[in-house]
Design an enzyme around this catalytic site. Structure first.
Site, mmCIF file in Angstrom:
data_model
loop_
_atom_site.group_PDB
_atom_site.id
_atom_site.type_symbol
_atom_site.label_atom_id
_atom_site.label_comp_id
_atom_site.label_asym_id
_atom_site.label_seq_id
_atom_site.Cartn_x
_atom_site.Cartn_y
_atom_site.Cartn_z
ATOM 1 N N GLN A 64 -9.136 2.259 -0.516
ATOM 2 C CA GLN A 64 -8.935 2.774 -1.768
ATOM 3 C C GLN A 64 -9.793 3.505 -2.756
ATOM 4 O OE1 GLN A 64 -9.074 -1.183 -4.426
ATOM 5 N NE2 GLN A 64 -7.386 -1.892 -3.551
ATOM 6 N N LYS A 76 -12.336 -8.997 -3.950
ATOM 7 C CA LYS A 76 -11.154 -9.314 -3.570
ATOM 8 C C LYS A 76 -10.404 -9.692 -4.878
ATOM 9 C CE LYS A 76 -10.608 -6.140 -0.236
ATOM 10 N NZ LYS A 76 -10.064 -5.060 0.172
ATOM 11 N N ASP A 103 -7.394 -8.047 4.937
ATOM 12 C CA ASP A 103 -5.976 -8.924 3.638
ATOM 13 C C ASP A 103 -5.606 -10.247 4.496
ATOM 14 O OD1 ASP A 103 -6.310 -7.010 1.534
ATOM 15 O OD2 ASP A 103 -4.882 -6.008 1.990
ATOM 16 N N ARG A 131 -2.627 -13.990 -2.102
ATOM 17 C CA ARG A 131 -3.054 -14.105 -0.769
ATOM 18 C C ARG A 131 -3.250 -15.710 -0.710
ATOM 19 N NH1 ARG A 131 -1.160 -9.561 1.328
ATOM 20 N NH2 ARG A 131 -2.002 -7.952 -0.235
ATOM 21 N N ARG A 165 1.075 4.559 -3.025
ATOM 22 C CA ARG A 165 0.968 5.593 -3.142
ATOM 23 C C ARG A 165 2.593 6.688 -2.840
ATOM 24 N NH1 ARG A 165 -2.340 2.510 -1.007
ATOM 25 N NH2 ARG A 165 -4.395 3.438 0.218
ATOM 26 N N ARG A 199 -12.839 -6.777 -11.825
ATOM 27 C CA ARG A 199 -13.406 -6.076 -10.696
ATOM 28 C C ARG A 199 -14.571 -5.025 -11.004
ATOM 29 N NH1 ARG A 199 -7.908 -6.549 -7.121
ATOM 30 N NH2 ARG A 199 -9.475 -6.102 -5.207
ATOM 31 N N SER A 215 0.666 -1.029 0.410
ATOM 32 C CA SER A 215 -0.362 0.082 0.015
ATOM 33 C C SER A 215 0.360 1.570 0.497
ATOM 34 C CB SER A 215 -1.296 0.071 1.069
ATOM 35 O OG SER A 215 -1.641 -0.795 1.464
HETATM 36 C C1 S3P Z 1 -5.987 -0.788 -0.013
HETATM 37 C C2 S3P Z 1 -6.724 -1.543 0.720
HETATM 38 C C3 S3P Z 1 -8.090 -2.554 0.619
HETATM 39 C C4 S3P Z 1 -7.206 -3.714 0.291
HETATM 40 C C5 S3P Z 1 -5.880 -3.964 -0.551
HETATM 41 C C6 S3P Z 1 -4.358 -2.572 -0.303
HETATM 42 C C7 S3P Z 1 -5.412 -0.195 -0.395
HETATM 43 O O1 S3P Z 1 -8.611 -2.311 -0.048
HETATM 44 O O2 S3P Z 1 -7.475 -5.082 0.530
HETATM 45 O O3 S3P Z 1 -5.269 -5.153 -0.764
HETATM 46 O O4 S3P Z 1 -3.149 0.000 -0.444
HETATM 47 O O5 S3P Z 1 -5.445 1.310 -0.481
HETATM 48 P P1 S3P Z 1 -10.059 -1.869 -0.212
HETATM 49 O O6 S3P Z 1 -10.257 -0.068 -0.054
HETATM 50 O O7 S3P Z 1 -11.019 -2.245 -1.437
HETATM 51 O O8 S3P Z 1 -10.857 -2.078 0.975
#
Ligand code: S3P
Length: 450
Positions: A176, A354, A327, A403, A33, A129, A29
Protein backbone atom coordinates in the site's frame (compact mmCIF):
# COMPACT_ATOMS: atom_id res chain seq x y z
CA UNK A 1 -25.92 -5.92 5.15
CA UNK A 2 -23.26 -3.30 5.84
CA UNK A 3 -20.54 -3.62 8.44
CA UNK A 4 -21.54 -0.15 9.59
CA UNK A 5 -25.12 -1.44 10.10
CA UNK A 6 -26.32 -3.89 12.75
CA UNK A 7 -24.10 -6.82 13.73
CA UNK A 8 -24.85 -10.19 12.09
CA UNK A 9 -23.96 -12.93 14.61
CA UNK A 10 -23.43 -16.27 12.86
CA UNK A 11 -22.79 -19.88 13.84
CA UNK A 12 -20.91 -22.39 11.71
CA UNK A 13 -21.82 -26.05 12.40
CA UNK A 14 -19.58 -29.05 11.82
CA UNK A 15 -20.23 -30.68 8.43
CA UNK A 16 -19.23 -33.96 6.73
CA UNK A 17 -17.71 -32.57 3.56
CA UNK A 18 -17.46 -29.54 1.31
CA UNK A 19 -17.89 -30.43 -2.33
CA UNK A 20 -18.30 -28.56 -5.60
CA UNK A 21 -17.00 -25.53 -7.47
CA UNK A 22 -16.32 -22.26 -5.69
CA UNK A 23 -16.50 -19.16 -7.90
CA UNK A 24 -14.72 -16.74 -5.59
CA UNK A 25 -14.92 -12.99 -6.28
CA UNK A 26 -12.47 -10.78 -8.16
CA UNK A 27 -9.16 -9.76 -6.66
CA UNK A 28 -9.53 -6.90 -4.19
CA UNK A 29 -6.05 -5.42 -4.72
CA UNK A 30 -6.37 -5.47 -8.51
CA UNK A 31 -9.95 -4.11 -8.40
CA UNK A 32 -8.95 -1.01 -6.40
CA UNK A 33 -6.02 -0.35 -8.72
CA UNK A 34 -8.09 -0.83 -11.90
CA UNK A 35 -10.57 1.85 -10.77
CA UNK A 36 -7.88 4.29 -9.65
CA UNK A 37 -5.64 3.94 -12.71
CA UNK A 38 -8.71 3.95 -14.96
CA UNK A 39 -9.66 7.31 -13.40
CA UNK A 40 -6.15 8.64 -14.09
CA UNK A 41 -6.08 7.57 -17.76
CA UNK A 42 -7.45 9.56 -20.67
CA UNK A 43 -10.46 7.76 -22.17
CA UNK A 44 -12.49 4.67 -21.29
CA UNK A 45 -11.11 1.75 -19.30
CA UNK A 46 -13.28 -1.39 -19.26
CA UNK A 47 -13.02 -3.73 -16.29
CA UNK A 48 -14.36 -7.28 -16.18
CA UNK A 49 -14.74 -9.34 -13.01
CA UNK A 50 -14.43 -6.39 -10.64
CA UNK A 51 -14.91 -7.31 -6.97
CA UNK A 52 -18.22 -5.70 -6.06
CA UNK A 53 -17.51 -5.72 -2.32
CA UNK A 54 -17.99 -2.67 -0.13
CA UNK A 55 -14.29 -1.72 -0.08
CA UNK A 56 -14.03 -1.53 -3.86
CA UNK A 57 -17.43 0.11 -4.35
CA UNK A 58 -16.23 2.91 -2.08
CA UNK A 59 -13.13 3.38 -4.23
CA UNK A 60 -15.43 3.61 -7.27
CA UNK A 61 -17.52 6.28 -5.51
CA UNK A 62 -14.33 8.14 -4.56
CA UNK A 63 -13.14 8.17 -8.18
CA UNK A 64 -16.50 9.73 -9.14
CA UNK A 65 -15.97 12.37 -6.46
CA UNK A 66 -12.60 13.20 -8.04
CA UNK A 67 -14.31 13.71 -11.43
CA UNK A 68 -14.09 10.35 -13.23
CA UNK A 69 -17.18 8.77 -14.77
CA UNK A 70 -17.57 5.33 -13.19
CA UNK A 71 -20.43 3.17 -14.52
CA UNK A 72 -21.59 -0.29 -13.49
CA UNK A 73 -22.44 -2.08 -16.75
CA UNK A 74 -23.78 -5.16 -14.91
CA UNK A 75 -22.41 -8.68 -14.52
CA UNK A 76 -19.14 -7.56 -12.95
CA UNK A 77 -18.37 -5.26 -15.92
CA UNK A 78 -17.50 -1.63 -15.25
CA UNK A 79 -16.53 1.37 -17.32
CA UNK A 80 -14.29 4.21 -16.12
CA UNK A 81 -13.85 7.41 -18.13
CA UNK A 82 -10.65 8.86 -16.70
CA UNK A 83 -9.70 12.50 -16.30
CA UNK A 84 -5.97 12.06 -17.05
CA UNK A 85 -2.91 12.27 -14.80
CA UNK A 86 -3.20 15.46 -12.74
CA UNK A 87 -6.82 15.93 -13.82
CA UNK A 88 -8.55 15.15 -10.53
CA UNK A 89 -11.22 17.67 -9.46
CA UNK A 90 -11.60 18.63 -5.81
CA UNK A 91 -14.23 16.45 -4.13
CA UNK A 92 -17.25 18.35 -2.79
CA UNK A 93 -17.53 16.19 0.33
CA UNK A 94 -15.56 13.94 2.67
CA UNK A 95 -14.35 10.69 1.04
CA UNK A 96 -15.53 7.76 3.18
CA UNK A 97 -13.40 4.68 2.42
CA UNK A 98 -15.36 2.44 4.80
CA UNK A 99 -13.15 -0.44 5.96
CA UNK A 100 -10.59 -0.15 3.16
CA UNK A 101 -6.96 0.54 4.05
CA UNK A 102 -5.93 -0.12 0.46
CA UNK A 103 -8.59 2.26 -0.85
CA UNK A 104 -7.74 5.20 1.37
CA UNK A 105 -3.96 4.85 1.13
CA UNK A 106 -3.85 4.47 -2.65
CA UNK A 107 -6.32 7.31 -3.21
CA UNK A 108 -4.34 9.62 -0.93
CA UNK A 109 -1.29 8.87 -3.08
CA UNK A 110 -3.16 9.40 -6.33
CA UNK A 111 -4.44 12.87 -5.31
CA UNK A 112 -1.41 14.10 -3.36
CA UNK A 113 0.34 15.66 -6.36
CA UNK A 114 -2.69 17.61 -7.62
CA UNK A 115 -3.49 21.14 -6.37
CA UNK A 116 -6.65 20.04 -4.56
CA UNK A 117 -7.69 19.32 -0.99
CA UNK A 118 -9.57 16.19 0.10
CA UNK A 119 -10.81 14.98 3.46
CA UNK A 120 -10.88 11.24 4.22
CA UNK A 121 -12.59 9.08 6.81
CA UNK A 122 -13.64 5.46 7.33
CA UNK A 123 -15.28 3.03 9.74
CA UNK A 124 -14.06 2.47 13.31
CA UNK A 125 -11.49 -0.09 12.15
CA UNK A 126 -10.00 2.19 9.48
CA UNK A 127 -10.04 5.21 11.81
CA UNK A 128 -7.78 3.26 14.19
CA UNK A 129 -5.14 2.44 11.53
CA UNK A 130 -1.92 4.40 10.95
CA UNK A 131 -1.85 6.72 7.92
CA UNK A 132 1.53 8.31 8.71
CA UNK A 133 3.25 5.50 6.77
CA UNK A 134 1.64 7.03 3.65
CA UNK A 135 1.48 10.74 4.51
CA UNK A 136 5.22 10.82 5.48
CA UNK A 137 6.39 10.02 1.92
CA UNK A 138 3.60 12.14 0.41
CA UNK A 139 5.01 15.14 2.31
CA UNK A 140 8.26 14.70 0.36
CA UNK A 141 6.32 15.43 -2.85
CA UNK A 142 5.07 18.66 -1.21
CA UNK A 143 1.67 17.46 0.06
CA UNK A 144 0.46 18.19 3.60
CA UNK A 145 -1.79 16.06 5.81
CA UNK A 146 -3.75 17.01 8.92
CA UNK A 147 -5.23 14.14 10.85
CA UNK A 148 -5.92 12.98 14.39
CA UNK A 149 -3.20 12.00 16.83
CA UNK A 150 -1.04 9.11 15.64
CA UNK A 151 -1.79 10.00 12.02
CA UNK A 152 -5.33 8.63 12.18
CA UNK A 153 -8.42 9.44 10.10
CA UNK A 154 -10.36 11.65 9.69
CA UNK A 155 -7.62 13.39 7.79
CA UNK A 156 -7.34 16.18 5.26
CA UNK A 157 -4.72 15.98 2.53
CA UNK A 158 -3.65 19.17 0.76
CA UNK A 159 -2.13 18.15 -2.56
CA UNK A 160 1.13 19.66 -3.78
CA UNK A 161 0.59 22.49 -6.27
CA UNK A 162 4.13 22.08 -7.59
CA UNK A 163 5.12 18.50 -6.81
CA UNK A 164 8.71 17.36 -6.93
CA UNK A 165 9.76 13.77 -7.69
CA UNK A 166 10.87 11.67 -4.75
CA UNK A 167 13.29 8.89 -3.82
CA UNK A 168 11.81 6.81 -1.05
CA UNK A 169 12.84 3.61 0.70
CA UNK A 170 9.67 2.01 2.09
CA UNK A 171 10.52 1.27 5.75
CA UNK A 172 8.09 -1.63 6.26
CA UNK A 173 6.98 -4.38 3.84
CA UNK A 174 3.86 -2.66 2.48
CA UNK A 175 2.44 -2.72 -1.02
CA UNK A 176 0.00 0.00 0.00
CA UNK A 177 2.80 2.42 0.88
CA UNK A 178 4.81 1.51 -2.23
CA UNK A 179 1.71 2.00 -4.38
CA UNK A 180 0.76 5.32 -2.78
CA UNK A 181 4.23 6.69 -3.59
CA UNK A 182 4.12 5.40 -7.18
CA UNK A 183 0.65 6.85 -7.77
CA UNK A 184 1.81 10.21 -6.37
CA UNK A 185 4.87 10.00 -8.63
CA UNK A 186 2.59 9.85 -11.67
CA UNK A 187 1.92 13.57 -11.47
CA UNK A 188 5.41 14.71 -10.41
CA UNK A 189 7.84 15.78 -13.14
CA UNK A 190 10.92 13.57 -13.61
CA UNK A 191 11.68 10.17 -12.06
CA UNK A 192 10.28 8.92 -8.77
CA UNK A 193 12.25 6.05 -7.21
CA UNK A 194 10.79 3.64 -4.69
CA UNK A 195 12.94 1.03 -2.96
CA UNK A 196 11.72 -2.00 -1.03
CA UNK A 197 13.78 -4.48 1.00
CA UNK A 198 11.24 -7.24 0.56
CA UNK A 199 9.18 -7.92 -2.51
CA UNK A 200 5.51 -7.07 -1.83
CA UNK A 201 2.59 -7.56 -4.20
CA UNK A 202 3.46 -5.94 -7.51
CA UNK A 203 0.04 -5.30 -9.07
CA UNK A 204 0.66 -1.54 -9.22
CA UNK A 205 3.92 -1.91 -11.13
CA UNK A 206 2.33 -4.40 -13.55
CA UNK A 207 -0.74 -2.30 -14.11
CA UNK A 208 1.19 0.95 -14.52
CA UNK A 209 3.15 -0.68 -17.36
CA UNK A 210 -0.12 -1.91 -18.87
CA UNK A 211 -1.46 1.66 -18.84
CA UNK A 212 1.64 2.80 -20.71
CA UNK A 213 3.68 4.38 -17.92
CA UNK A 214 7.46 3.96 -18.05
CA UNK A 215 8.30 1.76 -15.07
CA UNK A 216 11.52 -0.16 -14.57
CA UNK A 217 12.34 -2.58 -11.78
CA UNK A 218 15.94 -3.43 -10.85
CA UNK A 219 17.65 -5.41 -8.14
CA UNK A 220 20.37 -3.27 -6.56
CA UNK A 221 22.38 -4.79 -3.65
CA UNK A 222 19.51 -7.02 -2.60
CA UNK A 223 16.92 -4.25 -2.84
CA UNK A 224 14.15 -3.81 -5.35
CA UNK A 225 14.29 -0.38 -6.98
CA UNK A 226 11.28 0.81 -8.96
CA UNK A 227 11.71 3.85 -11.19
CA UNK A 228 8.67 5.65 -12.58
CA UNK A 229 8.87 8.41 -15.20
CA UNK A 230 6.39 11.11 -14.12
CA UNK A 231 3.56 12.76 -16.04
CA UNK A 232 2.84 10.08 -18.64
CA UNK A 233 -0.39 10.08 -20.59
CA UNK A 234 -1.97 6.89 -19.34
CA UNK A 235 -3.73 4.87 -22.06
CA UNK A 236 -7.06 3.32 -21.07
CA UNK A 237 -7.08 -0.47 -20.75
CA UNK A 238 -9.34 -3.50 -20.92
CA UNK A 239 -8.72 -5.26 -17.62
CA UNK A 240 -9.81 -8.77 -16.69
CA UNK A 241 -9.58 -9.12 -12.91
CA UNK A 242 -8.50 -12.61 -11.81
CA UNK A 243 -10.27 -14.19 -8.85
CA UNK A 244 -8.78 -13.33 -5.49
CA UNK A 245 -6.29 -15.90 -4.10
CA UNK A 246 -6.87 -14.39 -0.65
CA UNK A 247 -10.62 -15.11 -0.92
CA UNK A 248 -9.97 -18.53 -2.49
CA UNK A 249 -7.99 -19.35 0.65
CA UNK A 250 -11.22 -19.77 2.66
CA UNK A 251 -12.97 -22.53 0.67
CA UNK A 252 -9.56 -24.12 -0.06
CA UNK A 253 -8.46 -24.24 3.58
CA UNK A 254 -11.91 -25.27 4.80
CA UNK A 255 -11.78 -28.20 2.33
CA UNK A 256 -8.31 -29.29 3.52
CA UNK A 257 -9.48 -29.67 7.12
CA UNK A 258 -13.09 -30.85 6.66
CA UNK A 259 -13.40 -34.60 6.20
CA UNK A 260 -14.78 -35.76 2.85
CA UNK A 261 -14.11 -32.48 1.02
CA UNK A 262 -13.20 -31.93 -2.64
CA UNK A 263 -13.45 -28.33 -3.90
CA UNK A 264 -12.45 -26.73 -7.21
CA UNK A 265 -11.70 -22.99 -7.33
CA UNK A 266 -11.44 -21.94 -10.98
CA UNK A 267 -9.44 -19.05 -12.38
CA UNK A 268 -7.57 -17.82 -9.33
CA UNK A 269 -4.72 -15.34 -9.54
CA UNK A 270 -1.33 -16.96 -8.85
CA UNK A 271 0.89 -13.90 -8.89
CA UNK A 272 4.03 -15.14 -7.05
CA UNK A 273 3.89 -12.08 -4.76
CA UNK A 274 0.59 -13.49 -3.41
CA UNK A 275 1.23 -17.24 -3.44
CA UNK A 276 2.97 -17.82 -0.08
CA UNK A 277 -0.02 -19.56 1.49
CA UNK A 278 -0.05 -22.22 -1.20
CA UNK A 279 3.68 -22.90 -0.73
CA UNK A 280 3.09 -23.26 3.01
CA UNK A 281 0.07 -25.55 2.62
CA UNK A 282 2.09 -27.80 0.31
CA UNK A 283 4.87 -28.00 2.92
CA UNK A 284 2.23 -29.03 5.44
CA UNK A 285 1.22 -31.89 3.15
CA UNK A 286 -1.97 -30.44 1.67
CA UNK A 287 -3.62 -32.21 -1.26
CA UNK A 288 -3.66 -29.29 -3.72
CA UNK A 289 -3.55 -29.46 -7.51
CA UNK A 290 -3.09 -26.50 -9.83
CA UNK A 291 -4.66 -27.20 -13.21
CA UNK A 292 -4.75 -25.22 -16.49
CA UNK A 293 -1.95 -22.81 -15.62
CA UNK A 294 -2.27 -19.82 -17.97
CA UNK A 295 -1.99 -16.03 -18.16
CA UNK A 296 -4.90 -13.55 -18.06
CA UNK A 297 -4.70 -9.77 -17.94
CA UNK A 298 -0.95 -9.76 -17.25
CA UNK A 299 -1.35 -12.06 -14.23
CA UNK A 300 -0.73 -15.84 -13.96
CA UNK A 301 -3.93 -17.81 -13.20
CA UNK A 302 -4.89 -21.47 -12.64
CA UNK A 303 -7.74 -23.67 -11.44
CA UNK A 304 -7.08 -24.97 -7.96
CA UNK A 305 -8.41 -28.23 -6.56
CA UNK A 306 -8.27 -28.91 -2.81
CA UNK A 307 -9.16 -32.17 -1.10
CA UNK A 308 -9.43 -33.15 2.56
CA UNK A 309 -5.89 -33.73 3.79
CA UNK A 310 -5.78 -35.80 6.99
CA UNK A 311 -1.96 -35.88 7.12
CA UNK A 312 -1.28 -32.16 7.64
CA UNK A 313 1.86 -31.44 9.69
CA UNK A 314 2.81 -28.26 11.53
CA UNK A 315 5.58 -26.20 9.88
CA UNK A 316 7.74 -23.15 10.48
CA UNK A 317 6.66 -20.36 8.17
CA UNK A 318 9.79 -18.28 7.50
CA UNK A 319 9.60 -14.51 8.03
CA UNK A 320 10.72 -13.81 4.46
CA UNK A 321 7.50 -15.39 3.23
CA UNK A 322 5.28 -13.03 5.23
CA UNK A 323 4.72 -10.41 2.53
CA UNK A 324 3.49 -13.00 0.03
CA UNK A 325 0.81 -14.32 2.40
CA UNK A 326 0.18 -11.44 4.77
CA UNK A 327 -3.62 -11.66 4.51
CA UNK A 328 -3.66 -15.45 4.83
CA UNK A 329 -2.24 -15.92 8.36
CA UNK A 330 -5.68 -15.94 9.99
CA UNK A 331 -6.95 -18.84 7.86
CA UNK A 332 -3.54 -20.56 8.04
CA UNK A 333 -3.81 -20.57 11.83
CA UNK A 334 -7.15 -22.35 11.48
CA UNK A 335 -5.51 -25.00 9.26
CA UNK A 336 -2.61 -25.23 11.73
CA UNK A 337 -5.05 -26.05 14.54
CA UNK A 338 -6.06 -29.22 12.64
CA UNK A 339 -2.47 -30.23 11.78
CA UNK A 340 -0.24 -32.54 13.85
CA UNK A 341 2.37 -30.58 15.81
CA UNK A 342 3.06 -26.91 16.10
CA UNK A 343 3.07 -24.26 13.40
CA UNK A 344 5.25 -21.21 13.97
CA UNK A 345 4.53 -18.01 12.06
CA UNK A 346 7.45 -15.61 12.44
CA UNK A 347 8.02 -12.03 11.30
CA UNK A 348 4.33 -11.19 11.24
CA UNK A 349 4.13 -7.94 13.20
CA UNK A 350 2.39 -6.15 10.30
CA UNK A 351 -0.63 -8.29 11.25
CA UNK A 352 -1.07 -6.04 14.26
CA UNK A 353 -2.05 -3.05 12.07
CA UNK A 354 -4.49 -4.71 9.70
CA UNK A 355 -8.30 -4.34 9.84
CA UNK A 356 -7.79 -5.62 13.41
CA UNK A 357 -4.79 -6.77 15.43
CA UNK A 358 -4.94 -10.14 13.70
CA UNK A 359 -2.44 -11.89 15.99
CA UNK A 360 -4.53 -11.03 19.04
CA UNK A 361 -7.85 -11.69 17.29
CA UNK A 362 -6.78 -15.18 16.15
CA UNK A 363 -5.12 -16.02 19.46
CA UNK A 364 -8.18 -15.13 21.56
CA UNK A 365 -10.65 -16.80 19.18
CA UNK A 366 -8.62 -20.02 18.91
CA UNK A 367 -8.21 -20.21 22.68
CA UNK A 368 -11.97 -19.79 23.08
CA UNK A 369 -12.33 -22.88 20.87
CA UNK A 370 -9.88 -25.08 22.75
CA UNK A 371 -6.69 -24.48 20.75
CA UNK A 372 -3.44 -23.66 22.56
CA UNK A 373 -1.40 -20.81 21.13
CA UNK A 374 1.73 -18.82 22.05
CA UNK A 375 2.00 -15.23 21.01
CA UNK A 376 4.72 -12.58 20.80
CA UNK A 377 4.86 -9.12 19.21
CA UNK A 378 5.79 -10.53 15.80
CA UNK A 379 5.01 -14.23 16.13
CA UNK A 380 2.11 -16.63 16.49
CA UNK A 381 2.49 -20.30 17.38
CA UNK A 382 -0.47 -22.67 17.01
CA UNK A 383 -0.33 -26.06 18.73
CA UNK A 384 -2.13 -28.37 16.33
CA UNK A 385 -4.60 -30.96 17.60
CA UNK A 386 -4.64 -33.18 14.51
CA UNK A 387 -7.54 -33.89 12.14
CA UNK A 388 -10.91 -33.53 13.87
CA UNK A 389 -9.12 -32.53 17.09
CA UNK A 390 -10.37 -28.95 17.50
CA UNK A 391 -13.06 -28.91 20.22
CA UNK A 392 -14.85 -25.73 18.99
CA UNK A 393 -17.92 -24.70 20.97
CA UNK A 394 -16.60 -21.16 21.49
CA UNK A 395 -17.32 -17.68 20.27
CA UNK A 396 -14.88 -15.44 18.38
CA UNK A 397 -14.96 -11.65 18.05
CA UNK A 398 -14.65 -10.51 14.42
CA UNK A 399 -13.46 -6.99 15.40
CA UNK A 400 -14.79 -5.44 12.14
CA UNK A 401 -12.38 -7.71 10.26
CA UNK A 402 -13.72 -9.75 7.33
CA UNK A 403 -10.84 -12.23 7.35
CA UNK A 404 -11.20 -12.95 11.07
CA UNK A 405 -14.93 -13.59 10.64
CA UNK A 406 -14.43 -15.95 7.68
CA UNK A 407 -11.56 -17.79 9.38
CA UNK A 408 -13.63 -18.71 12.44
CA UNK A 409 -16.62 -19.73 10.33
CA UNK A 410 -14.25 -22.13 8.49
CA UNK A 411 -13.01 -23.43 11.85
CA UNK A 412 -16.60 -24.31 12.76
CA UNK A 413 -17.00 -26.52 9.67
CA UNK A 414 -14.29 -28.94 10.87
CA UNK A 415 -14.44 -28.61 14.68
CA UNK A 416 -16.20 -31.08 16.96
CA UNK A 417 -18.74 -28.46 18.05
CA UNK A 418 -20.13 -25.29 16.37
CA UNK A 419 -18.16 -22.05 16.35
CA UNK A 420 -19.88 -18.69 16.77
CA UNK A 421 -18.75 -15.37 15.33
CA UNK A 422 -20.18 -12.24 16.91
CA UNK A 423 -20.48 -10.32 13.63
CA UNK A 424 -20.27 -11.69 10.08
CA UNK A 425 -21.32 -8.38 8.45
CA UNK A 426 -17.72 -7.24 7.68
CA UNK A 427 -17.39 -10.18 5.25
CA UNK A 428 -19.24 -8.00 2.71
CA UNK A 429 -16.14 -5.82 2.34
CA UNK A 430 -14.27 -8.47 0.33
CA UNK A 431 -16.48 -11.54 -0.19
CA UNK A 432 -20.18 -10.60 -0.33
CA UNK A 433 -21.27 -14.07 -1.53
CA UNK A 434 -19.31 -16.00 1.16
CA UNK A 435 -22.37 -17.30 3.03
CA UNK A 436 -24.11 -18.47 -0.14
CA UNK A 437 -21.00 -19.92 -1.76
CA UNK A 438 -19.90 -21.86 1.32
CA UNK A 439 -23.47 -23.09 1.89
CA UNK A 440 -23.61 -24.34 -1.71
CA UNK A 441 -20.46 -26.37 -0.97
CA UNK A 442 -22.18 -27.90 2.06
CA UNK A 443 -21.34 -25.56 4.93
CA UNK A 444 -24.02 -24.96 7.56
CA UNK A 445 -24.00 -21.31 8.47
CA UNK A 446 -26.87 -19.93 10.53
CA UNK A 447 -27.58 -16.32 11.34
CA UNK A 448 -28.31 -16.02 15.04
CA UNK A 449 -30.52 -13.47 16.77
CA UNK A 450 -28.40 -10.45 17.74
C1 S3P B 1 -2.73 -4.64 -0.09
C2 S3P B 1 -1.58 -4.70 0.62
C3 S3P B 1 -1.47 -5.34 1.95
C4 S3P B 1 -2.67 -6.23 2.24
C5 S3P B 1 -3.97 -5.58 1.87
C6 S3P B 1 -3.98 -5.26 0.38
C7 S3P B 1 -2.72 -3.97 -1.40
O1 S3P B 1 -1.41 -4.32 2.93
O2 S3P B 1 -2.69 -6.58 3.61
O3 S3P B 1 -5.06 -6.43 2.14
O4 S3P B 1 -3.68 -4.13 -2.18
O5 S3P B 1 -1.75 -3.26 -1.68
P1 S3P B 1 0.00 -3.63 3.35
O6 S3P B 1 0.50 -2.89 2.18
O7 S3P B 1 -0.33 -2.73 4.50
O8 S3P B 1 0.87 -4.78 3.76
Amino acid sequence: MSHSGPAVPMTSYPVRGLRGTADVPGDKSISHRALILGAMAVGETRIEGLLEGEDVLRTGAAMRAFGAEVTNLGGGRWSVHGVGTGGFAEPADVIDCGNAGTGVRLIMGAMATSPITAAFTGDASLRARPMGRVTDPLALFGAAAYGRQGGRLPMTVVGAAEPVPVQYAVPMPSAQVKSAVLLAGLNAPGDTLVTEDELTRDHTERMLSGFGAEVTVEEVSGQRVITLRGQPELRPQDIVVPRDPSSAAFPVCAALITEGSDVLVPNIGLNPTRAGLYTTLREMGADLAFENLREAGGEPVADLRARFSPGLKGVEVPPERAASMIDEYPILSVVAASAEGKTTMAGVKELRVKESDRIDAMARGLEANGVRIDEAEDRLVVHGLGPGGVPGGGKAAARLDHRIAMSFLCLGMSAARPVKVDDAAPIATSFPAFEELMSDLGAQLRRDNA
